[in-house]
Write a protein that holds these residues in place. Structure first.
Motif, PDB file in Angstrom:
ATOM      1  N   GLU A 249       1.127  -9.981   5.589  1.00 24.16           N
ATOM      2  CA  GLU A 249       2.213 -10.328   4.686  1.00 24.16           C
ATOM      3  C   GLU A 249       2.924  -9.076   4.185  1.00 24.16           C
ATOM      4  OE1 GLU A 249       4.855 -12.551   2.488  1.00 24.16           O
ATOM      5  OE2 GLU A 249       3.446 -13.139   4.072  1.00 24.16           O
ATOM      6  N   GLU A 250       2.144  -7.998   3.970  1.00 27.04           N
ATOM      7  CA  GLU A 250       2.721  -6.739   3.510  1.00 27.04           C
ATOM      8  C   GLU A 250       3.682  -6.173   4.541  1.00 27.04           C
ATOM      9  OE1 GLU A 250       0.971  -2.304   3.189  1.00 27.04           O
ATOM     10  OE2 GLU A 250      -0.034  -3.805   1.962  1.00 27.04           O
ATOM     11  N   ARG A 251       3.291  -6.195   5.814  1.00 28.98           N
ATOM     12  CA  ARG A 251       4.155  -5.673   6.872  1.00 28.98           C
ATOM     13  C   ARG A 251       5.372  -6.551   7.058  1.00 28.98           C
ATOM     14  NH1 ARG A 251      -0.882  -4.783   9.553  1.00 28.98           N
ATOM     15  NH2 ARG A 251      -0.553  -6.682  10.761  1.00 28.98           N
ATOM     16  N   ARG A 252       5.207  -7.851   6.823  1.00 26.44           N
ATOM     17  CA  ARG A 252       6.297  -8.793   7.102  1.00 26.44           C
ATOM     18  C   ARG A 252       7.373  -8.759   6.015  1.00 26.44           C
ATOM     19  NH1 ARG A 252       7.522 -13.905   5.551  1.00 26.44           N
ATOM     20  NH2 ARG A 252       8.649 -15.205   7.055  1.00 26.44           N
ATOM     21  N   SER A 253       6.933  -8.751   4.773  1.00 22.25           N
ATOM     22  CA  SER A 253       7.933  -8.922   3.701  1.00 22.25           C
ATOM     23  C   SER A 253       8.032  -7.753   2.755  1.00 22.25           C
ATOM     24  CB  SER A 253       7.589 -10.182   2.886  1.00 22.25           C
ATOM     25  OG  SER A 253       6.310 -10.043   2.299  1.00 22.25           O
ATOM     26  N   ASP A 254       7.196  -6.725   2.899  1.00 18.23           N
ATOM     27  CA  ASP A 254       7.268  -5.540   2.035  1.00 18.23           C
ATOM     28  C   ASP A 254       7.311  -5.945   0.565  1.00 18.23           C
ATOM     29  OD1 ASP A 254       7.471  -3.020   1.106  1.00 18.23           O
ATOM     30  OD2 ASP A 254       9.601  -2.799   1.560  1.00 18.23           O
ATOM     31  N   PRO A 255       6.227  -6.503   0.006  1.00 21.99           N
ATOM     32  CA  PRO A 255       6.240  -7.042  -1.347  1.00 21.99           C
ATOM     33  C   PRO A 255       6.616  -5.978  -2.360  1.00 21.99           C
ATOM     34  CG  PRO A 255       4.005  -6.810  -0.535  1.00 21.99           C
ATOM     35  CD  PRO A 255       4.900  -6.558   0.615  1.00 21.99           C
TER      36      PRO A 255
ATOM     37  N   ASN B 247       4.390   3.544   9.361  1.00 18.68           N
ATOM     38  CA  ASN B 247       4.154   4.944   9.016  1.00 18.68           C
ATOM     39  C   ASN B 247       4.554   5.268   7.585  1.00 18.68           C
ATOM     40  OD1 ASN B 247       3.357   5.427  11.718  1.00 18.68           O
ATOM     41  ND2 ASN B 247       5.499   5.715  12.334  1.00 18.68           N
ATOM     42  N   ALA B 248       4.964   4.261   6.825  1.00 15.05           N
ATOM     43  CA  ALA B 248       5.503   4.504   5.486  1.00 15.05           C
ATOM     44  C   ALA B 248       4.469   5.120   4.554  1.00 15.05           C
ATOM     45  CB  ALA B 248       6.032   3.196   4.903  1.00 15.05           C
ATOM     46  N   GLN B 249       3.240   4.637   4.597  1.00 17.69           N
ATOM     47  CA  GLN B 249       2.227   5.142   3.674  1.00 17.69           C
ATOM     48  C   GLN B 249       1.950   6.623   3.903  1.00 17.69           C
ATOM     49  OE1 GLN B 249      -1.397   2.883   3.716  1.00 17.69           O
ATOM     50  NE2 GLN B 249      -2.329   4.020   2.045  1.00 17.69           N
ATOM     51  N   HIS B 250       1.778   7.008   5.151  1.00 18.34           N
ATOM     52  CA  HIS B 250       1.520   8.414   5.469  1.00 18.34           C
ATOM     53  C   HIS B 250       2.731   9.274   5.108  1.00 18.34           C
ATOM     54  CE1 HIS B 250      -0.133  11.895   7.467  1.00 18.34           C
ATOM     55  NE2 HIS B 250       0.926  11.977   8.256  1.00 18.34           N
TER      56      HIS B 250
ATOM     57  N   SER C 205       0.810  -1.213   0.000  1.00 19.49           N
ATOM     58  CA  SER C 205       0.000   0.000   0.000  1.00 19.49           C
ATOM     59  C   SER C 205       0.844   1.263   0.000  1.00 19.49           C
ATOM     60  CB  SER C 205      -0.932  -0.002   1.209  1.00 19.49           C
ATOM     61  OG  SER C 205      -0.182  -0.083   2.424  1.00 19.49           O
ATOM     62  N   HIS C 206       2.012   1.222   0.676  1.00 24.25           N
ATOM     63  CA  HIS C 206       2.832   2.431   0.712  1.00 24.25           C
ATOM     64  C   HIS C 206       3.687   2.592  -0.538  1.00 24.25           C
ATOM     65  CE1 HIS C 206       5.804  -0.537   2.056  1.00 24.25           C
ATOM     66  NE2 HIS C 206       6.744   0.338   1.730  1.00 24.25           N
ATOM     67  N   LEU C 207       3.836   1.519  -1.328  1.00 22.15           N
ATOM     68  CA  LEU C 207       4.581   1.621  -2.577  1.00 22.15           C
ATOM     69  C   LEU C 207       3.684   1.980  -3.757  1.00 22.15           C
ATOM     70  CD1 LEU C 207       7.009  -1.431  -2.330  1.00 22.15           C
ATOM     71  CD2 LEU C 207       7.576   0.986  -2.109  1.00 22.15           C
TER      72      LEU C 207
ATOM     73  N   HIS D 114      15.395   3.915   1.553  1.00 20.79           N
ATOM     74  CA  HIS D 114      16.335   4.176   2.641  1.00 20.79           C
ATOM     75  C   HIS D 114      15.685   3.870   3.984  1.00 20.79           C
ATOM     76  CE1 HIS D 114      18.312   6.790   5.662  1.00 20.79           C
ATOM     77  NE2 HIS D 114      19.416   6.504   5.004  1.00 20.79           N
ATOM     78  N   HIS D 115      14.446   4.313   4.182  1.00 21.40           N
ATOM     79  CA  HIS D 115      13.738   4.030   5.430  1.00 21.40           C
ATOM     80  C   HIS D 115      13.417   2.545   5.557  1.00 21.40           C
ATOM     81  CE1 HIS D 115      13.157   8.391   5.848  1.00 21.40           C
ATOM     82  NE2 HIS D 115      12.763   8.153   7.081  1.00 21.40           N
ATOM     83  N   ALA D 116      13.063   1.901   4.435  1.00 25.26           N
ATOM     84  CA  ALA D 116      12.671   0.495   4.481  1.00 25.26           C
ATOM     85  C   ALA D 116      13.837  -0.397   4.917  1.00 25.26           C
ATOM     86  CB  ALA D 116      12.145   0.051   3.120  1.00 25.26           C
ATOM     87  N   ILE D 117      15.056  -0.047   4.499  1.00 23.82           N
ATOM     88  CA  ILE D 117      16.210  -0.882   4.814  1.00 23.82           C
ATOM     89  C   ILE D 117      16.835  -0.495   6.144  1.00 23.82           C
ATOM     90  CG2 ILE D 117      18.483  -1.631   4.033  1.00 23.82           C
ATOM     91  CD1 ILE D 117      16.185  -2.687   2.343  1.00 23.82           C
ATOM     92  N   LEU D 118      17.008   0.780   6.393  1.00 20.42           N
ATOM     93  CA  LEU D 118      17.699   1.224   7.599  1.00 20.42           C
ATOM     94  C   LEU D 118      16.780   1.352   8.804  1.00 20.42           C
ATOM     95  CD1 LEU D 118      19.782   2.007   5.319  1.00 20.42           C
ATOM     96  CD2 LEU D 118      20.547   3.799   6.869  1.00 20.42           C
ATOM     97  N   ARG D 119      15.486   1.567   8.561  1.00 22.74           N
ATOM     98  CA  ARG D 119      14.532   1.701   9.660  1.00 22.74           C
ATOM     99  C   ARG D 119      13.303   0.835   9.386  1.00 22.74           C
ATOM    100  NH1 ARG D 119      14.595   8.316  10.394  1.00 22.74           N
ATOM    101  NH2 ARG D 119      16.850   8.530  10.773  1.00 22.74           N
ATOM    102  N   PRO D 120      13.464  -0.474   9.372  1.00 23.90           N
ATOM    103  CA  PRO D 120      12.333  -1.358   9.032  1.00 23.90           C
ATOM    104  C   PRO D 120      11.183  -1.277  10.015  1.00 23.90           C
ATOM    105  CG  PRO D 120      14.193  -2.609   9.891  1.00 23.90           C
ATOM    106  CD  PRO D 120      14.688  -1.220   9.672  1.00 23.90           C
ATOM    107  N   LEU D 121      11.435  -0.846  11.253  1.00 23.34           N
ATOM    108  CA  LEU D 121      10.365  -0.757  12.240  1.00 23.34           C
ATOM    109  C   LEU D 121       9.420   0.410  11.973  1.00 23.34           C
ATOM    110  CD1 LEU D 121      12.342  -1.554  15.519  1.00 23.34           C
ATOM    111  CD2 LEU D 121      10.998  -3.104  14.087  1.00 23.34           C
ATOM    112  N   ASP D 122       9.813   1.336  11.093  1.00 26.63           N
ATOM    113  CA  ASP D 122       8.957   2.479  10.764  1.00 26.63           C
ATOM    114  C   ASP D 122       8.025   2.190   9.598  1.00 26.63           C
ATOM    115  OD1 ASP D 122      10.212   3.820  12.752  1.00 26.63           O
ATOM    116  OD2 ASP D 122      11.547   4.972  11.435  1.00 26.63           O
ATOM    117  N   SER D 123       7.923   0.918   9.185  1.00 26.97           N
ATOM    118  CA  SER D 123       7.125   0.580   8.011  1.00 26.97           C
ATOM    119  C   SER D 123       5.647   0.899   8.191  1.00 26.97           C
ATOM    120  CB  SER D 123       7.293  -0.898   7.662  1.00 26.97           C
ATOM    121  OG  SER D 123       6.883  -1.711   8.758  1.00 26.97           O
TER     122      SER D 123
END
Length: 354
Positions: free
Chosen positions: A346-352, A144-147, A67-69, A133-142
């Motif tokens: 699944e989206e939160r787990r593996s970031d398709p 909030n990625a969409q917003h 959803s955030h991509l 950059h956020h997805a790799i270095l800060r995976p716990l912020d996923s």
């Protein structure tokens, strides 16, 4: 020339902010090099229109797109479509007619839209790089990625419009004295040549230098982090052995590779064109030593970038054709609540991949 305006027509010996004496000026014609440019641009237009529309439809209907991509890829396709339906047809028509027949208002508007399309495309690539950059270095912020991505995209579109807005004031139609020839140029908008050079350099920095620096920093940090995790995984500690699959899942790595190639295609396609522009801004006499076809070829090569993005996405997204076929047949059936929860997990787990 200034992007899409002064330089394009100075290359064709038409006009710049400082018009040569009338005795030295000859009315430009539709040369064989310009004819080849029109033919090549028309082919690029057809391919870019079909492929980017297909990409837009596939992403809007695709179920496996995070959803955030989704808004990132849709915005990139929209920017490419702006380039396709504004820049390319205008370039074809302008080369065929040689002079400008659209009037002063259309001259200002289209020069604004052309620079706006280029600026938006560059800034959206920056947003995509920041997201990776956020997805790799800060995976716990996923979560909030969409917003976060929506805010960055909105800022990218607004900044692009603001940066391109001077086009509405500096471009105008000018009629040559004693000759039935009208052109859309910046003649009279700059009192000194260095003013025009400074204006062009500003757009070069915002269109190319700043986006390239930001994207380079993002992917350099990403590669350093990946190398660190791979190094830690070889230490032998059990807690780190799962880093390859949990901290950077395969789907996320696949998306990362896709975005890196998209950025590289932007750099490869547009760098020669911008370098030629810098050469002209500081040494206008370069027009006398470089063949006309070189300028046309580099412009066509830059426009090739709009065709690369859907190709790269299709190569890295196995479901691209399936999503497109499903959208073509009918709307996808509604998902049951259980399927929706599973998809979100699944989206939160593996970031398709997008």
């Amino acid at each position: 020339m200034h992007f899409w305006g002064v330089w394009m027509w100075s290359v064709m010996s038409v006009n710049t902010s400082h018009v040569p004496a009338l005795v030295e000026w000859t009315t430009p014609t539709f040369t064989p090099a310009a004819q080849a440019r029109v033919a090549a641009t028309t082919l690029l237009f057809l391919f870019a229109a079909v492929s980017n529309l297909a990409l837009l439809v596939s992403v809007s209907c695709g179920r496996r797109v995070a959803s955030h991509l989704r808004p990132l890829i849709m915005s990139l396709a929209s920017a490419d479509l702006m380039m396709t339906f504004i820049v390319m047809p205008l370039d074809v028509a302008w080369n065929i007619t040689v002079q400008w027949y659209g009037g002063d208002g259309l001259c200002k508007l289209l020069c604004f839209l052309k620079l706006f399309a280029m600026q938006t495309s560059a800034f959206i690539l920056v947003v995509i790089s920041l997201d990776r950059h956020h997805a790799i270095l800060r995976p716990l912020d996923s979560l909030n990625a969409q917003h976060r991505n929506r805010k960055m995209l909105l800022l990218a579109w607004i900044l692009s419009a603001l940066i391109a807005s001077p086009q509405l004031f500096i471009f105008r139609t000018v009629k040559a004295e004693h000759v039935d020839f009208t052109q859309c140029v910046t003649h009279g908008s700059f009192h000194e040549r260095w003013h025009e050079t400074a204006y062009n350099m500003f757009h070069f920095v915002t269109l190319y230098v700043i986006p390239l620096l930001v994207m380079s920093c993002c992917y350099t940090c990403i590669l350093i982090e990946i190398n660190r995790q791979l190094h830690n995984s070889k230490v032998g500690e059990f807690s780190l052995r799962r880093s390859r699959t949990d901290m950077i899942p395969k789907a996320r790595m696949k998306t990362l590779k896709m975005t890196i190639i998209i950025v590289l295609s932007f750099v490869v396609c547009w760098t020669p064109y911008y370098l030629l522009g810098i050469w002209y801004w500081f040494q206008p006499e370069m027009l006398k030593v470089t063949p006309e076809y070189v300028h046309h070829l580099l412009f066509i090569f830059g426009n090739l970038n709009t065709c690369c993005d859907p190709i790269i996405y299709g190569l890295y997204t196995p479901s691209f054709r399936a999503d497109l076929a499903r959208c073509w047949r009918c709307r996808p059936p509604p998902e049951c609540p259980r399927d929706r929860l599973s998809a979100q997990h699944e989206e939160r787990r593996s970031d398709p991949p997008a």
